[in-house]
Design a protein around this motif. Sequence first.
Motif, PDB file in Angstrom:
ATOM      1  N   VAL A  53     -12.003 -11.017   4.068  1.00 51.56           N
ATOM      2  CA  VAL A  53     -11.732  -9.901   4.985  1.00 51.56           C
ATOM      3  C   VAL A  53     -10.719  -8.936   4.373  1.00 51.56           C
ATOM      4  CG1 VAL A  53     -12.103 -11.355   7.028  1.00 51.56           C
ATOM      5  CG2 VAL A  53      -9.787 -11.097   6.124  1.00 51.56           C
ATOM      6  N   ARG A  54     -10.615  -7.746   5.004  1.00 55.02           N
ATOM      7  CA  ARG A  54      -9.460  -6.872   4.759  1.00 55.02           C
ATOM      8  C   ARG A  54      -8.648  -6.872   6.062  1.00 55.02           C
ATOM      9  NH1 ARG A  54     -11.420  -1.537   1.787  1.00 55.02           N
ATOM     10  NH2 ARG A  54      -9.257  -0.921   2.282  1.00 55.02           N
ATOM     11  N   SER A  55      -8.228  -5.701   6.538  1.00 54.77           N
ATOM     12  CA  SER A  55      -7.375  -5.765   7.748  1.00 54.77           C
ATOM     13  C   SER A  55      -8.134  -5.536   9.047  1.00 54.77           C
ATOM     14  CB  SER A  55      -6.225  -4.750   7.643  1.00 54.77           C
ATOM     15  OG  SER A  55      -6.751  -3.437   7.598  1.00 54.77           O
ATOM     16  N   ALA A  56      -9.400  -5.095   8.962  1.00 58.77           N
ATOM     17  CA  ALA A  56     -10.090  -4.722  10.204  1.00 58.77           C
ATOM     18  C   ALA A  56     -10.704  -5.921  10.929  1.00 58.77           C
ATOM     19  CB  ALA A  56     -11.167  -3.686   9.899  1.00 58.77           C
ATOM     20  N   GLY A  74     -10.149 -15.665   2.916  1.00 56.34           N
ATOM     21  CA  GLY A  74      -9.523 -14.914   1.833  1.00 56.34           C
ATOM     22  C   GLY A  74      -9.267 -13.493   2.293  1.00 56.34           C
ATOM     23  N   ARG A  75      -8.029 -13.052   2.185  1.00 52.50           N
ATOM     24  CA  ARG A  75      -7.661 -11.691   2.582  1.00 52.50           C
ATOM     25  C   ARG A  75      -7.530 -10.879   1.297  1.00 52.50           C
ATOM     26  NH1 ARG A  75      -6.439  -6.632   3.438  1.00 52.50           N
ATOM     27  NH2 ARG A  75      -4.728  -6.181   4.870  1.00 52.50           N
ATOM     28  N   ALA A  76      -8.456  -9.926   1.105  1.00 54.37           N
ATOM     29  CA  ALA A  76      -8.379  -9.064  -0.081  1.00 54.37           C
ATOM     30  C   ALA A  76      -7.330  -7.995   0.203  1.00 54.37           C
ATOM     31  CB  ALA A  76      -9.740  -8.444  -0.369  1.00 54.37           C
ATOM     32  N   GLY A  77      -6.092  -8.360   0.125  1.00 56.55           N
ATOM     33  CA  GLY A  77      -4.982  -7.467   0.447  1.00 56.55           C
ATOM     34  C   GLY A  77      -3.755  -8.286   0.801  1.00 56.55           C
ATOM     35  N   THR A  78      -2.800  -7.644   1.469  1.00 59.04           N
ATOM     36  CA  THR A  78      -1.490  -8.262   1.684  1.00 59.04           C
ATOM     37  C   THR A  78      -1.340  -8.893   3.074  1.00 59.04           C
ATOM     38  OG1 THR A  78      -0.571  -6.546   0.272  1.00 59.04           O
ATOM     39  CG2 THR A  78       1.000  -7.825   1.566  1.00 59.04           C
ATOM     40  N   GLY A  79      -1.370  -8.056   4.118  1.00 57.26           N
ATOM     41  CA  GLY A  79      -1.024  -8.519   5.467  1.00 57.26           C
ATOM     42  C   GLY A  79      -2.068  -9.487   6.013  1.00 57.26           C
ATOM     43  N   VAL A  80      -1.596 -10.598   6.573  1.00 58.42           N
ATOM     44  CA  VAL A  80      -2.522 -11.566   7.171  1.00 58.42           C
ATOM     45  C   VAL A  80      -2.343 -11.589   8.695  1.00 58.42           C
ATOM     46  CG1 VAL A  80      -2.866 -13.067   5.161  1.00 58.42           C
ATOM     47  CG2 VAL A  80      -0.902 -13.443   6.657  1.00 58.42           C
ATOM     48  N   GLY A 101      -1.866  -6.925  -5.318  1.00 56.36           N
ATOM     49  CA  GLY A 101      -2.940  -6.041  -5.780  1.00 56.36           C
ATOM     50  C   GLY A 101      -2.805  -4.602  -5.295  1.00 56.36           C
ATOM     51  N   ASN A 102      -2.231  -4.395  -4.110  1.00 52.79           N
ATOM     52  CA  ASN A 102      -2.167  -3.015  -3.599  1.00 52.79           C
ATOM     53  C   ASN A 102      -0.737  -2.486  -3.466  1.00 52.79           C
ATOM     54  OD1 ASN A 102      -1.265  -4.230  -1.224  1.00 52.79           O
ATOM     55  ND2 ASN A 102      -3.306  -4.255  -0.302  1.00 52.79           N
ATOM     56  N   THR A 103       0.222  -3.183  -4.078  1.00 52.25           N
ATOM     57  CA  THR A 103       1.634  -2.778  -3.970  1.00 52.25           C
ATOM     58  C   THR A 103       1.856  -1.339  -4.426  1.00 52.25           C
ATOM     59  OG1 THR A 103       2.336  -5.056  -4.344  1.00 52.25           O
ATOM     60  CG2 THR A 103       3.975  -3.350  -4.767  1.00 52.25           C
ATOM     61  N   ALA A 235       3.672   0.259   6.647  1.00 50.19           N
ATOM     62  CA  ALA A 235       3.638  -1.213   6.629  1.00 50.19           C
ATOM     63  C   ALA A 235       2.701  -1.719   7.723  1.00 50.19           C
ATOM     64  CB  ALA A 235       5.042  -1.771   6.787  1.00 50.19           C
ATOM     65  N   ARG A 236       3.165  -1.773   8.953  1.00 50.19           N
ATOM     66  CA  ARG A 236       2.325  -2.209  10.061  1.00 50.19           C
ATOM     67  C   ARG A 236       2.723  -1.485  11.335  1.00 50.19           C
ATOM     68  NH1 ARG A 236      -0.812  -3.531   7.110  1.00 50.19           N
ATOM     69  NH2 ARG A 236      -1.943  -5.477   6.830  1.00 50.19           N
ATOM     70  N   GLY A 237       1.705  -1.115  12.114  1.00 47.34           N
ATOM     71  CA  GLY A 237       1.964  -0.458  13.392  1.00 47.34           C
ATOM     72  C   GLY A 237       2.808  -1.348  14.279  1.00 47.34           C
ATOM     73  N   PRO A 282      -5.397   7.367   8.163  1.00 47.91           N
ATOM     74  CA  PRO A 282      -6.094   6.227   8.781  1.00 47.91           C
ATOM     75  C   PRO A 282      -5.961   4.951   7.949  1.00 47.91           C
ATOM     76  CG  PRO A 282      -7.670   7.683   7.716  1.00 47.91           C
ATOM     77  CD  PRO A 282      -6.326   8.287   7.480  1.00 47.91           C
ATOM     78  N   HIS A 283      -4.768   4.408   7.844  1.00 49.73           N
ATOM     79  CA  HIS A 283      -4.490   3.158   7.111  1.00 49.73           C
ATOM     80  C   HIS A 283      -5.054   3.226   5.680  1.00 49.73           C
ATOM     81  CE1 HIS A 283      -3.651  -1.399   7.811  1.00 49.73           C
ATOM     82  NE2 HIS A 283      -3.449  -1.071   6.553  1.00 49.73           N
ATOM     83  N   LEU A 284      -4.475   4.151   4.911  1.00 44.94           N
ATOM     84  CA  LEU A 284      -5.003   4.401   3.567  1.00 44.94           C
ATOM     85  C   LEU A 284      -4.144   3.803   2.457  1.00 44.94           C
ATOM     86  CD1 LEU A 284      -6.149   8.167   3.742  1.00 44.94           C
ATOM     87  CD2 LEU A 284      -7.533   6.103   3.943  1.00 44.94           C
ATOM     88  N   GLY A 285      -3.090   3.071   2.833  1.00 41.98           N
ATOM     89  CA  GLY A 285      -2.138   2.581   1.828  1.00 41.98           C
ATOM     90  C   GLY A 285      -2.798   1.876   0.657  1.00 41.98           C
ATOM     91  N   ALA A 286      -3.818   1.090   0.956  1.00 44.64           N
ATOM     92  CA  ALA A 286      -4.453   0.298  -0.119  1.00 44.64           C
ATOM     93  C   ALA A 286      -5.760   0.921  -0.567  1.00 44.64           C
ATOM     94  CB  ALA A 286      -4.707  -1.117   0.393  1.00 44.64           C
ATOM     95  N   SER A 287      -6.052   2.116  -0.031  1.00 42.58           N
ATOM     96  CA  SER A 287      -7.364   2.695  -0.319  1.00 42.58           C
ATOM     97  C   SER A 287      -7.343   3.526  -1.589  1.00 42.58           C
ATOM     98  CB  SER A 287      -7.822   3.525   0.881  1.00 42.58           C
ATOM     99  OG  SER A 287      -8.016   2.674   1.980  1.00 42.58           O
TER     100      SER A 287
HETATM  101  O1  3PG Z   1      -1.852  -5.381   4.158  1.00 38.80           O
HETATM  102  C1  3PG Z   1      -2.591  -4.751   3.413  1.00 38.80           C
HETATM  103  O2  3PG Z   1      -3.029  -5.206   2.342  1.00 38.80           O
HETATM  104  C2  3PG Z   1      -2.919  -3.337   3.759  1.00 38.80           C
HETATM  105  O3  3PG Z   1      -2.600  -3.046   5.062  1.00 38.80           O
HETATM  106  C3  3PG Z   1      -4.276  -2.892   3.395  1.00 38.80           C
HETATM  107  O4  3PG Z   1      -5.227  -3.188   4.362  1.00 38.80           O
HETATM  108  P1  3PG Z   1      -6.747  -2.869   4.023  1.00 38.80           P
HETATM  109  O5  3PG Z   1      -7.179  -3.854   2.978  1.00 38.80           O
HETATM  110  O6  3PG Z   1      -7.497  -3.037   5.294  1.00 38.80           O
HETATM  111  O7  3PG Z   1      -6.820  -1.478   3.484  1.00 38.80           O
END
Ligand code: 3PG
Length: 469
Positions: A53-56, A74-80, A101-103, A235-237, A282-287
């Motif tokens: 998953v990602r964050s959605a 598996g979370r392809a990203g940071t926040g779980v 990976g997205n720092t 970071a997070r809402g 729209p939550h683009l930090g890792a995009s």
């Molecule tokens: O925690 C994260 O990795 C970011 O918020 C990125 O989330 P995303 O993978 O849904 O873009």
Amino acid sequence: MAPIAIKSVLISESVDPRCKSILEENGIRVTEKQNMKKDELIAEIKNYDGLVVRSATKVTADVIGAADNLKIIGRAGTGVDNVDVDAATKKGIIVMNTPSGNTISAAELTCALLISLSRNVPQAVISMKQGNWDRKKFMGSELFGKVLGIVGLGRIGKEVASRMQSFGMRTIGYDPITPPQVSASWGVEQMPLEELWPQCDYITVHTPLMPSTVGLLNDESFAKCKKGVKVVNCARGGIIDEAALLRALESGQCGGAGLDVFVEEPPKDRALVEHPNVISCPHLGASTKEAQARCGEDIALQMVDMVNGRKLIGAVNAQILVSTFTEESHQLIRLGEAVGALLQACTTSNKPLSSVQITTLGDSMKTSTSYLSSSVLVGLLKHDGCCPNLINVLSLSKEAGIKCLIFKKNLTCESTLQAIGAVQGGVPVLLELCGSVFRQPVSLAGSLLFFKAPANPQLLSSVAGKNLM
Ligand SMILES: O=C(O)[C@H](O)COP(=O)(O)O
Ligand SMILES: NC(=O)c1ccc[n+]([C@@H]2O[C@H](COP(=O)([O-])OP(=O)(O)OC[C@H]3O[C@@H](n4cnc5c(N)ncnc54)[C@H](O)[C@@H]3O)[C@@H](O)[C@H]2O)c1
């Protein structure tokens, strides 16, 4: 730990194609299904050993409850925070992320928002597109010489600091874990939040979302800030309380906000997004291509490494497994489980033992004590309807009321039941059971039948049969 078999994986979001390729190259079947509603995910999840998953994707307790075969999320990203990690742990499911990976991408977006806030870039762009040429309205201010408060000095906080220092900002911060001398070595002076708020021209938050960080910036903290302070949340809402932010924007206490994340995504309440002093994404930090390539590749490689019994990286709820990727640890785990099962079998009750004392002997056991003792608990708790493993056994044994004491040296044992085991020639063996010493160690494999009687050759033949003597 026996290698964890992952044969099928569901990818429920847009994850870089490298993720699928790597998994498939390693013999794992992959299905990609995006934008599933909760019910669809619940119906689908039971068919898979793994989920990416990602964050959605909201991996709630209901989803986990329906995931009968799931072994890893598996979370392809940071926040779980979109995964119910407690529910996963209780079910014995590993939760793994790819935190670095997205720092850089998240740090760069934070800097972009800080710069945009200082010069009203997005507002000026919109105005130009509307045919205006308004130079006065968009008067900005320099970042040079201003104070940036960074709350959360982990991976992203650190990268933001070094980038904004190059603009001549003074960086101050707060983090309960990162030692002040460490952050000082990358130019961030730490101080308590009470001291930090009134000094900042800009504040950016980079903490995880958890009870202690919800509403870190709230009415009270805004009131302690300089009038007109500008804030960024990449970071997070919810780390910046949204209602308090709106109030501060309306009163002018907050001069502007750059928001990449929201409590509800996408936000149904549009008040913040539409505020003239708010710029948002729209939550683009890792995009970015780079971050997605890293995260997609990392999560697939981490899963493959685990499946192949090489190593465990990125697990957020299964630290105990990290040191179980050696042949020696596999033998000790088999020993622990066998001894636990044997002790449980020796009780006349169906209930698990209420307390267990585990003693390890010898230097080579020093690093194995935690997984060895957990594997004894796995053996104790293994019965119909209970599926303990090294991930969930501590919470299961707590629920079952088992008191577990661990010692690293020999102590006089007053237990009613006592088993002594070892690994000999790679095989787990039993040396002693409830005071009876086995001159010939008993291999702890297959089914065992114990019969206690005084040493008497005739009695033995009557039990075992003459042919077996
Ligand atoms: O925690 C994260 O990795 C970011 O918020 C990125 O989330 P995303 O993978 O849904 O873009
Ligand atoms: N917008 C995006 O797309 C995006 C991308 C990546 C990460 N993120 C989010 O950014 C945040 C930071 O990520 P990271 O990789 O830097 O995490 P990290 O774990 O490296 O750093 C977080 C830091 O916050 C600190 N912290 C915890 N509680 C705190 C508190 N009460 N006050 C101050 N500091 C506290 C921790 O000690 C840690 O040093 C996370 O919420 C993550 O989910 C968002």
